[in-house]
Design a protein around this motif. Structure first.
Motif, PDB file in Angstrom:
ATOM      1  N   GLY A 163      22.714   7.840  35.696  1.00  0.00           N
ATOM      2  CA  GLY A 163      23.478   9.047  35.975  1.00  0.00           C
ATOM      3  C   GLY A 163      24.747   8.707  36.722  1.00  0.00           C
ATOM      4  O   GLY A 163      25.055   7.534  36.971  1.00  0.00           O
ATOM      5  N   GLY A 164      25.483   9.737  37.105  1.00  0.00           N
ATOM      6  CA  GLY A 164      26.725   9.564  37.846  1.00  0.00           C
ATOM      7  C   GLY A 164      26.504   9.713  39.340  1.00  0.00           C
ATOM      8  O   GLY A 164      25.501   9.235  39.870  1.00  0.00           O
TER       9      GLY A 164
ATOM     10  N   CYS B 280      17.717  -6.067  44.527  1.00  0.00           N
ATOM     11  CA  CYS B 280      19.137  -5.797  44.767  1.00  0.00           C
ATOM     12  C   CYS B 280      19.915  -5.919  43.457  1.00  0.00           C
ATOM     13  O   CYS B 280      21.079  -6.326  43.450  1.00  0.00           O
ATOM     14  CB  CYS B 280      19.682  -6.767  45.806  1.00  0.00           C
ATOM     15  N   THR B 281      19.265  -5.589  42.371  1.00  0.00           N
ATOM     16  CA  THR B 281      19.821  -5.691  41.026  1.00  0.00           C
ATOM     17  C   THR B 281      20.337  -4.328  40.565  1.00  0.00           C
ATOM     18  O   THR B 281      20.097  -3.313  41.214  1.00  0.00           O
ATOM     19  CB  THR B 281      18.727  -6.194  40.076  1.00  0.00           C
ATOM     20  N   PRO B 282      21.044  -4.262  39.418  1.00  0.00           N
ATOM     21  CA  PRO B 282      21.462  -2.968  38.881  1.00  0.00           C
ATOM     22  C   PRO B 282      20.268  -2.052  38.632  1.00  0.00           C
ATOM     23  O   PRO B 282      19.153  -2.528  38.363  1.00  0.00           O
ATOM     24  CB  PRO B 282      22.174  -3.343  37.577  1.00  0.00           C
ATOM     25  N   PRO B 283      20.472  -0.725  38.722  1.00  0.00           N
ATOM     26  CA  PRO B 283      19.358   0.227  38.647  1.00  0.00           C
ATOM     27  C   PRO B 283      18.479   0.086  37.413  1.00  0.00           C
ATOM     28  O   PRO B 283      17.260   0.270  37.491  1.00  0.00           O
ATOM     29  CB  PRO B 283      20.063   1.587  38.671  1.00  0.00           C
ATOM     30  N   GLY B 284      19.077  -0.250  36.269  1.00  0.00           N
ATOM     31  CA  GLY B 284      18.304  -0.326  35.047  1.00  0.00           C
ATOM     32  C   GLY B 284      17.265  -1.429  35.026  1.00  0.00           C
ATOM     33  O   GLY B 284      16.394  -1.448  34.154  1.00  0.00           O
ATOM     34  N   LEU B 285      17.333  -2.345  35.982  1.00  0.00           N
ATOM     35  CA  LEU B 285      16.374  -3.446  36.048  1.00  0.00           C
ATOM     36  C   LEU B 285      15.229  -3.183  37.024  1.00  0.00           C
ATOM     37  O   LEU B 285      14.228  -3.911  37.024  1.00  0.00           O
ATOM     38  CB  LEU B 285      17.095  -4.740  36.456  1.00  0.00           C
ATOM     39  N   HIS B 286      15.360  -2.179  37.883  1.00  0.00           N
ATOM     40  CA  HIS B 286      14.420  -2.004  38.992  1.00  0.00           C
ATOM     41  C   HIS B 286      12.977  -1.830  38.527  1.00  0.00           C
ATOM     42  O   HIS B 286      12.063  -2.470  39.046  1.00  0.00           O
ATOM     43  CB  HIS B 286      14.831  -0.811  39.859  1.00  0.00           C
TER      44      HIS B 286
ATOM     45  N   ARG C 144      28.055   0.778  35.065  1.00  0.00           N
ATOM     46  CA  ARG C 144      28.417   1.970  35.825  1.00  0.00           C
ATOM     47  C   ARG C 144      28.839   3.108  34.900  1.00  0.00           C
ATOM     48  O   ARG C 144      29.500   2.891  33.892  1.00  0.00           O
ATOM     49  CB  ARG C 144      29.537   1.655  36.819  1.00  0.00           C
ATOM     50  N   GLY C 145      28.438   4.314  35.271  1.00  0.00           N
ATOM     51  CA  GLY C 145      28.769   5.477  34.463  1.00  0.00           C
ATOM     52  C   GLY C 145      28.018   5.525  33.155  1.00  0.00           C
ATOM     53  O   GLY C 145      28.447   6.177  32.205  1.00  0.00           O
ATOM     54  N   ASN C 146      26.863   4.867  33.127  1.00  0.00           N
ATOM     55  CA  ASN C 146      26.095   4.696  31.898  1.00  0.00           C
ATOM     56  C   ASN C 146      24.698   5.282  32.110  1.00  0.00           C
ATOM     57  O   ASN C 146      23.985   4.878  33.024  1.00  0.00           O
ATOM     58  CB  ASN C 146      26.030   3.188  31.578  1.00  0.00           C
ATOM     59  N   TRP C 147      24.284   6.221  31.267  1.00  0.00           N
ATOM     60  CA  TRP C 147      22.972   6.849  31.422  1.00  0.00           C
ATOM     61  C   TRP C 147      21.839   5.834  31.302  1.00  0.00           C
ATOM     62  O   TRP C 147      20.857   5.889  32.055  1.00  0.00           O
ATOM     63  CB  TRP C 147      22.773   7.937  30.366  1.00  0.00           C
TER      64      TRP C 147
END
Length: 367
Positions: free
Chosen positions: A177-178, A74-80, A169-172
């Protein structure tokens, strides 16, 4: 009766609370054995709210001491991806929030790790698991609504500038992505789960208003292997918010309008002239039931008990990510993109930004 599945929650922000609430709906089928967060205060608040006795500062501690059967990311996408690799290497199943990875390269890493470990990786795609979505998949399989011709897949949401104050957020590099990646993925995944494999996409993306590096709007036309054609809009600029899916079959139109989750009342069917009686009889059959995390969690438990891959399995999640990559690739290059086009030689294989958003140079100049 089987022992309850032991769940570890990684990250204790807003979506973790959704997970905890829905795990509670499973009764004695599941128990949260520990939670992880780098913020001790937030972790303590989560533990107190949901009665979780054990709290940890790292995933490694949870795996070693909490002994979970499955971890929910349940973490930010960049950590998955990195967190999933750690859990899979320990032989522990993973259920990851969307997106499961930031690129096709990353999802392929997860596929390889899953195969090597024997543990399972799955993606949260809760809208697949409502009764009417299952009903539609059955109708595609048995053909009783006739051929699918046309579909509409709209994620028209609104996020103000302040929403993007959160750094990832809003960060590639961190979100991937967006709205195409982080928001529209819900409806896109449901669309694909119903209509099946896609064959080609042509798309346009734009950065209209929000202070982001990614797009805040995308549109696409998607052709499916079965001949159906869908229009897709993903927006964070739409004050009247809605999530809308429409399927025009030979014998009926089926529509779903909701925002973040649906029940039977959110669906509507319109028979084609001359097909009222059989379509209404079909509609009355069901299955029925709400979408939501609990519906998917129940399916995960059943799959574990039967020794099957956990839903939604990596191959299916990859098809959704490939369409998203195709939308970005078509948007930024102006080309039509077919399935399989984005291979290891494509810049869009390792990043959804690929060769670069058209507005990137203007953003760099402004900085």
């Amino acid at each position: 009766m089987s022992a309850p599945i032991r769940i570890g929650i990684v990250g204790t922000g807003g979506i973790a609370r959704v997970h905890a609430d829905n795990i509670a709906k499973l009764g004695d089928q599941a128990v949260i054995v520990g939670a992880v967060d780098v913020d001790p205060e937030r972790l303590a608040g989560f533990q107190a709210e949901f009665g979780v006795e054990a709290g940890y500062g790292s995933l490694e501690e949870l795996l070693a001491q909490g002994k979970p059967d499955i971890v929910h990311l349940c973490t930010p996408p960049g950590l998955h991806k990195e967190q999933a690799l750690v859990a899979l290497a320990a032989g522990v199943d993973v259920l990851s929030e969307k997106p499961p990875a930031l690129s096709l390269a990353e999802i392929d890493e997860l596929v390889a790790a899953e195969q090597a470990s024997g543990a399972h990786f799955a993606t949260v795609s809760q809208h697949r698991f409502g009764g009417r979505a299952k009903w539609l998949r059955e109708r595609l399989a048995d053909g009783r609504l006739g051929r699918p011709f046309v579909a509409v897949c709209n994620t028209l949401w609104y996020r103000p500038d302040s929403y993007f104050d959160v750094p990832w957020r809003g960060n590639w590099a961190i979100e991937g992505g967006g709205p195409t990646m982080g928001h529209g993925i819900h409806q896109l995944d449901t669309l694909l789960s119903i209509l099946g494999p896609w064959s080609e996409v042509v798309a346009v993306s734009a950065r209209q208003a929000r202070p982001v590096a990614t797009e805040d709007l995308s549109t696409a036309i998607v052709t499916f292997e079965n001949g159906a054609v869908a229009t897709v809009v993903n927006s964070l600029l739409s004050p009247r918010e809605t999530s809308y899916l429409r399927f025009d079959f030979e014998f009926a139109t089926v529509e779903l309008e909701h925002l973040y989750g649906y029940g039977d009342d959110n669906w509507k069917i319109t028979p084609a002239p001359g097909h009222e009686e059989e379509v209404e009889a079909l509609w009355a059959e069901g299955p029925h039931g709400n979408s939501g995390h609990a519906a998917q969690f129940r399916e995960v438990i059943v799959a574990r008990e039967q020794g099957l891959p956990l839903p939604v399995e990596t191959a299916s999640a990859r098809r959704t990510l490939e369409l998203i990559a195709g939308i970005y690739a078509s948007s930024f290059t102006g080309a039509r993109v077919a399935t399989g086009d984005i291979d290891a030689d494509s810049p869009f294989y390792t990043s959804m930004e690929g060769s670069g958003a058209p507005w990137r140079e203007a953003l760099v100049a402004a900085e």
